[in-house]
Scaffold this active site. Structure first.
Site, PDB file in Angstrom:
ATOM      1  N   THR A 124      38.319  40.934  37.682  1.00 28.37           N
ATOM      2  CA  THR A 124      37.750  41.384  38.961  1.00 28.37           C
ATOM      3  C   THR A 124      38.747  42.246  39.728  1.00 28.37           C
ATOM      4  O   THR A 124      38.389  42.823  40.752  1.00 28.37           O
ATOM      5  CB  THR A 124      37.336  40.186  39.852  1.00 28.37           C
TER       6      THR A 124
ATOM      7  N   TYR B 105      29.010  23.167  37.610  1.00 34.12           N
ATOM      8  CA  TYR B 105      29.597  23.760  36.398  1.00 34.12           C
ATOM      9  C   TYR B 105      28.819  23.330  35.149  1.00 34.12           C
ATOM     10  O   TYR B 105      28.479  24.161  34.297  1.00 34.12           O
ATOM     11  CB  TYR B 105      31.053  23.319  36.323  1.00 34.12           C
TER      12      TYR B 105
ATOM     13  N   ALA C 131      25.759  22.337  34.995  1.00 37.50           N
ATOM     14  CA  ALA C 131      24.432  22.983  35.017  1.00 37.50           C
ATOM     15  C   ALA C 131      24.537  24.432  34.550  1.00 37.50           C
ATOM     16  O   ALA C 131      23.690  24.921  33.794  1.00 37.50           O
ATOM     17  CB  ALA C 131      23.842  22.911  36.420  1.00 37.50           C
TER      18      ALA C 131
ATOM     19  N   LYS D  85      26.720  25.703  32.508  1.00 36.76           N
ATOM     20  CA  LYS D  85      27.009  25.764  31.067  1.00 36.76           C
ATOM     21  C   LYS D  85      25.806  25.281  30.242  1.00 36.76           C
ATOM     22  O   LYS D  85      25.579  25.765  29.130  1.00 36.76           O
ATOM     23  CB  LYS D  85      28.257  24.942  30.744  1.00 36.76           C
TER      24      LYS D  85
ATOM     25  N   ILE E 124      41.022  22.700  27.297  1.00 35.50           N
ATOM     26  CA  ILE E 124      41.942  23.737  26.832  1.00 35.50           C
ATOM     27  C   ILE E 124      43.002  23.963  27.915  1.00 35.50           C
ATOM     28  O   ILE E 124      42.657  24.071  29.106  1.00 35.50           O
ATOM     29  CB  ILE E 124      41.182  25.068  26.570  1.00 35.50           C
TER      30      ILE E 124
HETATM   31  P1  NDP Z   1      40.814  30.938  33.745  1.00 34.19           P
HETATM   32  O1  NDP Z   1      40.558  30.430  35.121  1.00 34.19           O
HETATM   33  O2  NDP Z   1      42.171  30.862  33.187  1.00 34.19           O
HETATM   34  O3  NDP Z   1      40.298  32.471  33.637  1.00 34.19           O
HETATM   35  C1  NDP Z   1      39.033  32.815  34.136  1.00 34.19           C
HETATM   36  C2  NDP Z   1      38.754  34.264  33.880  1.00 34.19           C
HETATM   37  O4  NDP Z   1      37.449  34.584  34.420  1.00 34.19           O
HETATM   38  C3  NDP Z   1      39.755  35.184  34.550  1.00 34.19           C
HETATM   39  O5  NDP Z   1      40.054  36.240  33.666  1.00 34.19           O
HETATM   40  C4  NDP Z   1      38.977  35.724  35.756  1.00 34.19           C
HETATM   41  O6  NDP Z   1      39.346  37.055  36.050  1.00 34.19           O
HETATM   42  C5  NDP Z   1      37.552  35.742  35.225  1.00 34.19           C
HETATM   43  N1  NDP Z   1      36.564  35.716  36.292  1.00 34.19           N
HETATM   44  C6  NDP Z   1      36.382  34.773  37.243  1.00 34.19           C
HETATM   45  N2  NDP Z   1      35.375  35.114  38.053  1.00 34.19           N
HETATM   46  C7  NDP Z   1      34.894  36.303  37.616  1.00 34.19           C
HETATM   47  C8  NDP Z   1      33.840  37.165  38.002  1.00 34.19           C
HETATM   48  N3  NDP Z   1      33.047  36.904  39.062  1.00 34.19           N
HETATM   49  N4  NDP Z   1      33.631  38.301  37.307  1.00 34.19           N
HETATM   50  C9  NDP Z   1      34.418  38.608  36.256  1.00 34.19           C
HETATM   51  N5  NDP Z   1      35.434  37.836  35.820  1.00 34.19           N
HETATM   52  C10 NDP Z   1      35.658  36.695  36.499  1.00 34.19           C
HETATM   53  O7  NDP Z   1      39.767  30.160  32.823  1.00 34.19           O
HETATM   54  P2  NDP Z   1      39.827  29.678  31.292  1.00 34.19           P
HETATM   55  O8  NDP Z   1      40.504  30.679  30.468  1.00 34.19           O
HETATM   56  O9  NDP Z   1      40.278  28.278  31.256  1.00 34.19           O
HETATM   57  O10 NDP Z   1      38.259  29.659  30.955  1.00 34.19           O
HETATM   58  C11 NDP Z   1      37.591  30.733  30.344  1.00 34.19           C
HETATM   59  C12 NDP Z   1      36.159  30.292  30.018  1.00 34.19           C
HETATM   60  O11 NDP Z   1      36.202  29.123  29.210  1.00 34.19           O
HETATM   61  C13 NDP Z   1      35.343  29.939  31.246  1.00 34.19           C
HETATM   62  O12 NDP Z   1      34.012  30.346  31.058  1.00 34.19           O
HETATM   63  C14 NDP Z   1      35.431  28.433  31.286  1.00 34.19           C
HETATM   64  O13 NDP Z   1      34.324  27.856  31.946  1.00 34.19           O
HETATM   65  C15 NDP Z   1      35.420  28.102  29.810  1.00 34.19           C
HETATM   66  N6  NDP Z   1      35.965  26.797  29.492  1.00 34.19           N
HETATM   67  C16 NDP Z   1      37.288  26.486  29.749  1.00 34.19           C
HETATM   68  C17 NDP Z   1      37.763  25.234  29.433  1.00 34.19           C
HETATM   69  C18 NDP Z   1      39.195  24.826  29.676  1.00 34.19           C
HETATM   70  O14 NDP Z   1      39.507  23.657  29.399  1.00 34.19           O
HETATM   71  N7  NDP Z   1      40.064  25.705  30.144  1.00 34.19           N
HETATM   72  C19 NDP Z   1      36.889  24.212  28.842  1.00 34.19           C
HETATM   73  C20 NDP Z   1      35.552  24.645  28.618  1.00 34.19           C
HETATM   74  C21 NDP Z   1      35.114  25.886  28.921  1.00 34.19           C
HETATM   75  P3  NDP Z   1      40.207  37.524  37.365  1.00 34.19           P
HETATM   76  O15 NDP Z   1      40.599  36.310  38.129  1.00 34.19           O
HETATM   77  O16 NDP Z   1      41.343  38.283  36.804  1.00 34.19           O
HETATM   78  O17 NDP Z   1      39.258  38.392  38.093  1.00 34.19           O
END
Ligand code: NDP
Length: 249
Positions: free
Chosen positions: A37, A156, A158, A160, A189
């Site tokens: 973003t 969250y 809901a 997913k 993770i």
């Molecule tokens: P992080 O919080 O480390 O990263 C989230 C990413 O999403 C960042 O790159 C951020 O970009 C981006 N982001 C957030 N809001 C927006 C938006 N409105 N538009 C575009 N980009 C956006 O999360 P994780 O790496 O841990 O998670 C990644 C995915 O994996 C997510 O979907 C999460 O729900 C899923 N997940 C994670 C788990 C975990 O244990 N970590 C477990 C299960 C699922 P920036 O801030 O640079 O804009």
């Protein structure tokens, strides 16, 4: 896996799982578009890709996936430049945890808008191009809590769970065009998203993981690369848990 000559888009590639996915796809030879973003948000991801020294092109684009105009501009940018998209990885996601009885409208809406509506908007923006090309892989990053639910994460979970329905419906609508659509459901993770959880919560969670370790972003990235590969051509409408055995169905 050889993904050379393929073009990939990874939303939310500035850190965590999204960054690992972008770097892994680039390692396998794909040209990668990374989104954040914020302008400059994907700088470190691009540096990591450059460090591979395999001459793969990588690009950073700014996009808020919950904003329709921003997503349309993203799709135009990618398709004008490359004329196609082979792999779409909807990874962008947020949490706004809280007990259900105290959950605000904003906390519910923000999570649904980013995690579910965002994936819908991005899939829709590229579906026509993939259908026309008669090839494409859509991979939505869900979560094990989309199937199990989780106290404190009604919004969250809901969002997913909604991704599962979206993904299976897309799989059915686009299969005739050789476009597949699958969910990867990570467990716990180690990223910024989970870093702030209290130690006692982490200790309890670890006891629930048969493989006795937390997942790394790379564990998810390798599963994404598999679903992008020719080896996964016959897999669609599925959910692949990457959770160390925490959930088994
Ligand atoms: P992080 O919080 O480390 O990263 C989230 C990413 O999403 C960042 O790159 C951020 O970009 C981006 N982001 C957030 N809001 C927006 C938006 N409105 N538009 C575009 N980009 C956006 O999360 P994780 O790496 O841990 O998670 C990644 C995915 O994996 C997510 O979907 C999460 O729900 C899923 N997940 C994670 C788990 C975990 O244990 N970590 C477990 C299960 C699922 P920036 O801030 O640079 O804009």
């Amino acid at each position: 896996m050889n993904l050379s000559s393929k073009v990939a888009l990874v939303t939310g590639a500035s850190r965590g799982i999204g960054r690992a996915v972008a770097v892994e796809l680039a390692r396998q030879g794909a040209e990668v578009f990374c989104t954040s973003t914020k302008a400059g948000g994907c700088d470190e991801t691009l540096e990591a890709i450059a460090a591979l020294e395999n001459d793969v092109d990588a690009h950073a684009l700014v996009c808020n996936v919950s904003d329709s105009e921003s997503v349309e501009a993203l799709a135009k940018g990618v398709l004008d430049e490359k004329g196609k998209l082979d792999f779409l990885i909807n990874n962008a996601g947020i949490t706004r945890d809280g007990l259900f009885l105290r959950m605000s409208n904003d906390d519910f809406d923000d999570v649904i808008n980013t995690n579910l509506r965002g994936a819908f908007l991005v899939c829709r923006a590229f579906a026509r191009s993939m259908a026309k090309a008669r090839t494409g892989r859509m991979i939505n990053i869900g979560s094990v809590v989309g199937s199990t639910g989780n106290a404190g994460q009604a919004n969250y979970a809901a969002s997913k769970a909604g991704l599962l329905g979206l993904t299976k419906s897309l799989a059915q609508e686009l299969a005739g065009r050789n476009v597949t659509s699958n969910v990867i459901a990570p467990g716990f993770i180690e990223t910024d998203m989970t870093a702030s959880l209290p130690d006692n919560v982490k200790t309890e969670m670890l006891k629930l993981i048969p493989l006795s370790r937390f997942g790394q972003a790379q564990d998810v990235a390798q599963a994404v690369a598999f679903l992008c590969s020719d080896a996964a051509a016959y897999i669609t409408g599925q959910t692949l848990a990457v959770d160390g055995g925490m959930t088994m169905s």
